[in-house]
Design an enzyme around this catalytic site. Structure first.
Site, mmCIF file in Angstrom:
data_model
loop_
_atom_site.group_PDB
_atom_site.id
_atom_site.type_symbol
_atom_site.label_atom_id
_atom_site.label_comp_id
_atom_site.label_asym_id
_atom_site.label_seq_id
_atom_site.Cartn_x
_atom_site.Cartn_y
_atom_site.Cartn_z
ATOM 1 N N CYS A 89 0.804 -1.222 0.000
ATOM 2 C CA CYS A 89 0.000 0.000 0.000
ATOM 3 C C CYS A 89 0.834 1.268 0.000
ATOM 4 C CB CYS A 89 -0.944 0.007 1.200
ATOM 5 S SG CYS A 89 -2.106 -1.372 1.205
ATOM 6 N N GLN A 156 -4.010 -9.102 5.625
ATOM 7 C CA GLN A 156 -4.291 -7.757 6.115
ATOM 8 C C GLN A 156 -5.578 -7.736 6.933
ATOM 9 O OE1 GLN A 156 -5.476 -4.885 3.130
ATOM 10 N NE2 GLN A 156 -5.982 -6.497 1.677
ATOM 11 N N ARG A 215 -20.275 8.506 0.927
ATOM 12 C CA ARG A 215 -21.699 8.361 1.261
ATOM 13 C C ARG A 215 -22.105 9.522 2.165
ATOM 14 N NH1 ARG A 215 -19.365 3.227 2.072
ATOM 15 N NH2 ARG A 215 -19.853 1.770 0.392
ATOM 16 N N SER A 241 -11.306 0.283 4.195
ATOM 17 C CA SER A 241 -11.111 1.098 2.991
ATOM 18 C C SER A 241 -11.853 0.499 1.809
ATOM 19 C CB SER A 241 -9.621 1.204 2.669
ATOM 20 O OG SER A 241 -9.047 -0.086 2.502
ATOM 21 N N HIS A 342 -9.104 3.528 -1.504
ATOM 22 C CA HIS A 342 -7.696 3.154 -1.324
ATOM 23 C C HIS A 342 -7.221 2.421 -2.584
ATOM 24 C CE1 HIS A 342 -4.020 1.632 0.163
ATOM 25 N NE2 HIS A 342 -4.449 0.645 0.918
ATOM 26 N N CYS A 372 0.393 2.106 6.514
ATOM 27 C CA CYS A 372 0.629 0.704 6.860
ATOM 28 C C CYS A 372 0.719 -0.107 5.576
ATOM 29 C CB CYS A 372 -0.477 0.170 7.759
ATOM 30 S SG CYS A 372 -2.144 0.235 7.068
ATOM 31 N N GLY A 374 1.704 -4.161 3.608
ATOM 32 C CA GLY A 374 1.853 -5.606 3.700
ATOM 33 C C GLY A 374 3.254 -6.000 4.113
#
Length: 386
Positions: A89, A156, A215, A241, A342, A372, A374
């Protein structure tokens, strides 16, 4: 050593998976932000010395020297090289770090850091799942790693849930955090806060220029109706996400390039930090990385004006806040990945675009971005708005 400056930082709006950007090839999506970076900065495209591009799922349309293909799809001349990197990420945040290190060392003067991810056209995990379905190999983790850590796989989802359990975050707490992310994102859109950073994309269905997953009318009741990702867990699609298509890019220069091309920077890069820890809980590492970054920068947490901490799951920024004691009023002030999406490899430079423009719009000085990743890795970047 030379300084590294951010001259321009741009992103596409986030498209929902199978949504507005699903008809755009990822190389063309990346080309949109590269072209806009050149246009807005006014640089000669041939002056770019490298493009460092983050992408997580490097398969299918995002394979075969994907960064190079993004350059070839853009208005940059074919004399501009490119490379594709994967730090999960944090891929494009690491691309920014590599670009900054290149211009600080003086080996290059003008570099683009970017990221692209189409989670519609190249689904997450397809680069190893398709091999597994075809019976090819044993997967990313050999027996030696699985035995060392006592797991069958690194997940994750397990990490996000483990952090929620460790810090005592209930389903209701995380849903409330998620609802606030949507509220802040909707308010930012209504106020035009993203207009400076978003590059419109022409799609088969028309022009797309507003984040699609927000939303504005969300409710705790609607979030409460969602199933948890694991039986007995507290994480749902609503407090995690969103899978998103998107691209982003940052133009990085040193003083030599600023003078040569008469460029006015938006920000100075103040600190680059990357750390690694437990690969099983995986997503807790931004806490330690933030502490190290602040020590190395000689700054206190209270001196940072805005924080962007990626909302992979609500539990991640919530744990970060709880442990560090940061001011929640400075965190993800325009919403985060729960609302805005994401797009994996594009999220690093996406968040940086939001952070830099947010600092400048508020007349603030320091911003910190934490991601953060992996494998239990985390990138932290501290910038100073100019």
């Amino acid at each position: 050593m030379a300084e590294a400056y951010i001259v321009e930082a741009l992103r596409t709006a986030g498209g929902k998976r199978k949504g507005a950007l699903s008809g755009v090839h990822p190389a063309d999506l990346g080309a949109v932000v590269l072209n806009a970076l050149v246009d807005r900065s006014g640089i000669d495209p041939a002056a770019v010395e490298d493009v460092i591009l983050g992408c997580v799922t490097q398969g299918g349309e995002q394979s075969f020297a994907f960064g190079r293909n993004v350059v070839l799809a853009s208005k940059l001349p074919d004399s501009v090289p490119a490379v594709t990197i994967d730090r999960q990420c944090g891929s494009s945040q690491q691309a920014l770090h590599f670009a900054a290190q290149a211009v600080m060392s003086g080996t290059q003067d003008l570099v683009i850091a970017a990221g692209v991810e189409s989670m519609t056209r190249v689904p997450m995990g397809s680069n190893f799942n398709l091999h597994a379905q075809a019976g090819i190999g044993e997967g990313p983790w050999p027996a030696s790693i699985r035995e060392r850590y006592g797991v069958d796989e690194f997940s994750q989802y397990h990490g996000g849930q483990a952090i929620a359990d460790k810090y005592g975050f209930s389903r209701e707490h995380m849903d409330a955090y998620a609802l606030e992310s949507h509220r802040k994102a909707a308010a930012a859109i209504a106020a035009g806060a993203f207009e400076r950073e978003i590059v419109p994309v022409d799609t088969p269905d028309g022009r797309f220029a507003q984040d699609e997953g927000v939303r504005a009318n969300g409710s705790m009741e609607a979030l409460a109706g969602l199933k948890t990702l694991t039986e007995g867990g507290t994480i749902t699609a609503g407090n995690a996400s969103q899978m998103t298509d998107g691209a982003s890019a940052v133009l990085v220069a040193n003083e030599e390039a600023l003078k040569r091309f008469d460029l006015r920077p938006l920000a100075r890069i103040h600190n680059l930090t990357v750390t690694a820890g437990d690969p099983v809980i995986m997503l807790e590492e931004p806490i330690a990385a933030t502490e190290r970054a602040l020590r190395r920068a000689g700054l206190g947490l209270d001196e940072i004006d805005l924080f962007e901490v990626n909302e992979a799951f609500a539990s991640i920024p919530m744990a970060w806040l709880k442990v560090l004691g940061a001011d929640p009023g400075k965190l993800n002030v325009h919403g985060g990945a729960i609302a805005l999406g994401h797009p994996l490899g594009a999220s690093g430079t996406k968040l940086m675009a939001t952070l830099v423009h947010g600092l400048r719009a508020r007349g603030k000085r320091y911003g910190l971005q934490a991601m953060c990743e992996g494998g239990g890795i985390a990138n932290v970047t501290i910038v100073e708005a100019l």
